[in-house]
Write a protein that holds these residues in place. Structure first.
Motif, PDB file in Angstrom:
ATOM      1  N   HIS A   1      12.882  14.496  -9.192  1.00  0.00           N
ATOM      2  CA  HIS A   1      13.133  14.205  -7.989  1.00  0.00           C
ATOM      3  C   HIS A   1      14.527  13.477  -8.021  1.00  0.00           C
ATOM      4  O   HIS A   1      14.985  12.838  -9.028  1.00  0.00           O
ATOM      5  N   ALA A   2      15.579  13.687  -7.011  1.00  0.00           N
ATOM      6  CA  ALA A   2      16.952  13.481  -7.215  1.00  0.00           C
ATOM      7  C   ALA A   2      16.999  12.089  -7.450  1.00  0.00           C
ATOM      8  O   ALA A   2      17.740  11.526  -8.337  1.00  0.00           O
ATOM      9  N   PRO A   3      16.446  11.150  -6.907  1.00  0.00           N
ATOM     10  CA  PRO A   3      16.716   9.737  -7.169  1.00  0.00           C
ATOM     11  C   PRO A   3      16.375   9.428  -8.601  1.00  0.00           C
ATOM     12  O   PRO A   3      17.122   8.549  -9.212  1.00  0.00           O
ATOM     13  N   VAL A   4      15.232   9.749  -9.021  1.00  0.00           N
ATOM     14  CA  VAL A   4      14.942   9.746 -10.523  1.00  0.00           C
ATOM     15  C   VAL A   4      15.884  10.384 -11.401  1.00  0.00           C
ATOM     16  O   VAL A   4      16.608   9.774 -12.272  1.00  0.00           O
ATOM     17  N   LYS A   5      16.577  11.450 -11.056  1.00  0.00           N
ATOM     18  CA  LYS A   5      17.770  12.213 -11.823  1.00  0.00           C
ATOM     19  C   LYS A   5      18.819  11.322 -11.899  1.00  0.00           C
ATOM     20  O   LYS A   5      19.493  11.350 -12.765  1.00  0.00           O
ATOM     21  N   GLU A   6      19.008  10.689 -10.663  1.00  0.00           N
ATOM     22  CA  GLU A   6      20.468  10.017 -10.523  1.00  0.00           C
ATOM     23  C   GLU A   6      20.021   8.670 -10.978  1.00  0.00           C
ATOM     24  O   GLU A   6      20.891   7.817 -10.706  1.00  0.00           O
ATOM     25  N   ASP A   7      18.949   8.144 -11.763  1.00  0.00           N
ATOM     26  CA  ASP A   7      18.682   6.909 -12.190  1.00  0.00           C
ATOM     27  C   ASP A   7      18.775   5.769 -10.816  1.00  0.00           C
ATOM     28  O   ASP A   7      19.434   4.738 -11.128  1.00  0.00           O
ATOM     29  N   SER A   8      18.232   6.115  -9.781  1.00  0.00           N
ATOM     30  CA  SER A   8      18.423   5.461  -8.720  1.00  0.00           C
ATOM     31  C   SER A   8      16.925   4.863  -8.211  1.00  0.00           C
ATOM     32  O   SER A   8      16.536   5.273  -7.009  1.00  0.00           O
ATOM     33  N   CYS A   9      16.206   4.324  -9.276  1.00  0.00           N
ATOM     34  CA  CYS A   9      14.829   3.858  -8.744  1.00  0.00           C
ATOM     35  C   CYS A   9      14.787   3.014  -7.641  1.00  0.00           C
ATOM     36  O   CYS A   9      13.737   3.165  -6.798  1.00  0.00           O
ATOM     37  N   LEU A  10      15.906   2.087  -7.300  1.00  0.00           N
ATOM     38  CA  LEU A  10      15.982   1.203  -6.163  1.00  0.00           C
ATOM     39  C   LEU A  10      16.100   1.937  -4.899  1.00  0.00           C
ATOM     40  O   LEU A  10      15.890   1.391  -3.766  1.00  0.00           O
ATOM     41  N   VAL A  11      16.230   3.253  -4.963  1.00  0.00           N
ATOM     42  CA  VAL A  11      16.246   3.929  -3.522  1.00  0.00           C
ATOM     43  C   VAL A  11      14.657   4.126  -2.918  1.00  0.00           C
ATOM     44  O   VAL A  11      14.718   3.889  -1.745  1.00  0.00           O
TER      45      VAL A  11
ATOM     46  N   MET B   1       5.638  -0.932  -4.855  1.00  0.00           N
ATOM     47  CA  MET B   1       6.816  -1.757  -4.232  1.00  0.00           C
ATOM     48  C   MET B   1       7.500  -0.995  -3.413  1.00  0.00           C
ATOM     49  O   MET B   1       8.927  -0.821  -3.554  1.00  0.00           O
ATOM     50  N   LEU B   2       7.073  -0.093  -2.647  1.00  0.00           N
ATOM     51  CA  LEU B   2       7.997   0.902  -1.851  1.00  0.00           C
ATOM     52  C   LEU B   2       8.537  -0.172  -0.391  1.00  0.00           C
ATOM     53  O   LEU B   2       7.659  -0.981  -0.140  1.00  0.00           O
ATOM     54  N   PRO B   3       9.658   0.035  -0.131  1.00  0.00           N
ATOM     55  CA  PRO B   3      10.037  -0.790   1.080  1.00  0.00           C
ATOM     56  C   PRO B   3       9.447  -0.603   2.374  1.00  0.00           C
ATOM     57  O   PRO B   3       9.675  -1.411   3.180  1.00  0.00           O
ATOM     58  N   THR B   4       8.979   0.681   2.553  1.00  0.00           N
ATOM     59  CA  THR B   4       8.441   0.939   3.956  1.00  0.00           C
ATOM     60  C   THR B   4       7.293   2.166   3.453  1.00  0.00           C
ATOM     61  O   THR B   4       7.074   2.421   2.349  1.00  0.00           O
ATOM     62  N   GLY B   5       6.487   2.356   4.475  1.00  0.00           N
ATOM     63  CA  GLY B   5       5.174   3.130   3.994  1.00  0.00           C
ATOM     64  C   GLY B   5       5.944   4.699   3.366  1.00  0.00           C
ATOM     65  O   GLY B   5       6.945   4.965   3.867  1.00  0.00           O
ATOM     66  N   GLU B   6       5.127   5.086   2.697  1.00  0.00           N
ATOM     67  CA  GLU B   6       5.411   6.465   1.959  1.00  0.00           C
ATOM     68  C   GLU B   6       5.946   7.596   2.829  1.00  0.00           C
ATOM     69  O   GLU B   6       6.963   8.199   2.562  1.00  0.00           O
ATOM     70  N   GLY B   7       5.247   7.835   3.880  1.00  0.00           N
ATOM     71  CA  GLY B   7       5.782   9.127   4.616  1.00  0.00           C
ATOM     72  C   GLY B   7       7.288   8.636   5.343  1.00  0.00           C
ATOM     73  O   GLY B   7       8.317   9.275   5.343  1.00  0.00           O
TER      74      GLY B   7
ATOM     75  N   TYR C   1      10.882  10.583   4.436  1.00  0.00           N
ATOM     76  CA  TYR C   1      11.692  11.140   5.782  1.00  0.00           C
ATOM     77  C   TYR C   1      12.958  10.411   5.693  1.00  0.00           C
ATOM     78  O   TYR C   1      13.905  11.148   6.234  1.00  0.00           O
ATOM     79  N   LYS C   2      13.350   9.532   5.067  1.00  0.00           N
ATOM     80  CA  LYS C   2      14.538   8.820   5.140  1.00  0.00           C
ATOM     81  C   LYS C   2      15.598   9.992   4.466  1.00  0.00           C
ATOM     82  O   LYS C   2      16.929  10.095   4.879  1.00  0.00           O
ATOM     83  N   CYS C   3      15.213  10.708   3.337  1.00  0.00           N
ATOM     84  CA  CYS C   3      15.991  11.668   2.838  1.00  0.00           C
ATOM     85  C   CYS C   3      15.852  13.123   3.355  1.00  0.00           C
ATOM     86  O   CYS C   3      16.638  13.955   3.247  1.00  0.00           O
ATOM     87  N   HIS C   4      14.448  13.529   3.684  1.00  0.00           N
ATOM     88  CA  HIS C   4      13.943  14.527   4.027  1.00  0.00           C
ATOM     89  C   HIS C   4      13.556  14.547   5.758  1.00  0.00           C
ATOM     90  O   HIS C   4      12.571  15.110   6.011  1.00  0.00           O
ATOM     91  N   ALA C   5      14.516  14.287   6.487  1.00  0.00           N
ATOM     92  CA  ALA C   5      14.611  14.080   7.870  1.00  0.00           C
ATOM     93  C   ALA C   5      14.262  15.522   8.178  1.00  0.00           C
ATOM     94  O   ALA C   5      13.582  15.443   9.312  1.00  0.00           O
ATOM     95  N   ALA C   6      14.522  16.560   7.802  1.00  0.00           N
ATOM     96  CA  ALA C   6      14.701  17.897   8.613  1.00  0.00           C
ATOM     97  C   ALA C   6      12.925  18.167   8.398  1.00  0.00           C
ATOM     98  O   ALA C   6      12.444  18.877   9.251  1.00  0.00           O
ATOM     99  N   LYS C   7      12.215  17.825   7.564  1.00  0.00           N
ATOM    100  CA  LYS C   7      10.872  18.315   7.054  1.00  0.00           C
ATOM    101  C   LYS C   7      10.209  17.394   8.379  1.00  0.00           C
ATOM    102  O   LYS C   7       9.341  18.060   8.863  1.00  0.00           O
TER     103      LYS C   7
END
Length: 189
Positions: free
Chosen positions: A52-62, A74-80, A84-90
């Motif tokens: 997944h892009a955030p893992v590949k980019e060493d961005s766990c805190l995304v 420790m998700l900042p908001t609900g999973e879905g 959707y913050k990154c996959h808004a088109a979906k």
């Protein structure tokens, strides 16, 4: 008090991540990015053939809060909502009459591994086996008579959309159209 608390915070082990004296990093962190996370969390568990892009980019805190959150993992908001913050088109693509319960419930990780997978689209399992994880009663015994080939081969997506559809039972098209794709000889008779 938050529901999900980082183990280091729970144990009062601030120095697990922060240097108590000085550091060349922001917030006196011992390291930056995922390299800090990988000091405790095994990198091999997250970095896979398809990552997944955030893992590949060493961005766990995304996707995760470093200290605590009200949501599991420790998700900042609900999973879905987070996905959707990154996959808004979906989200708009899934805005249909019939939705898979995991989609409508915002449970993307029921089918997709949020970190990495050996399967396309970060699927948690081979797509021919994934549906059987929840739909066990639909799987036919090997010796069953009258088996539909697409069912016995686990090719559920030949007829069903994995996420949402404007047709009943999440069918990709109207029933007749789907059947005639493989059984056109029946229509001609």
């Amino acid at each position: 008090s938050k529901k999900a608390v980082h183990t280091a915070v729970k144990k009062g082990n601030c120095t697990g991540c922060h240097d108590p004296h000085a550091s060349g990093n922001k917030a006196i962190l011992k390291a930056t990015g995922a390299s800090l996370c990988y000091e405790c969390h095994k990198k091999e568990k997250f970095v896979k053939e398809i990552t997944h892009a955030p893992v590949k980019e060493d961005s766990c805190l995304v996707c995760h809060d470093a200290h605590a959150a009200d949501v599991a993992f420790m998700l900042p908001t609900g999973e879905g909502e987070l996905c959707y913050k990154c996959h808004a088109a979906k989200k708009s693509e899934f805005d249909k009459v019939t939705k898979h319960p995991m989609v409508s419930g915002g449970k993307c990780s029921a089918c997709h591994n949020p970190h990495g997978s050996s399967e396309a689209k970060l699927l948690a399992k081979d797509k021919e086996k994934l549906c059987w994880t929840c739909h066990k009663g639909m799987e036919l015994p090997a010796d069953a008579e009258g088996k539909h080939v697409v069912v016995s081969e686990g090719k559920c997506l030949s007829c069903h959309d994995a996420h949402a559809s404007n047709n009943p039972k999440m069918l990709v098209e109207e029933v007749e159209s789907i059947c005639y794709k493989c059984h056109d000889n029946v229509r001609k008779n």
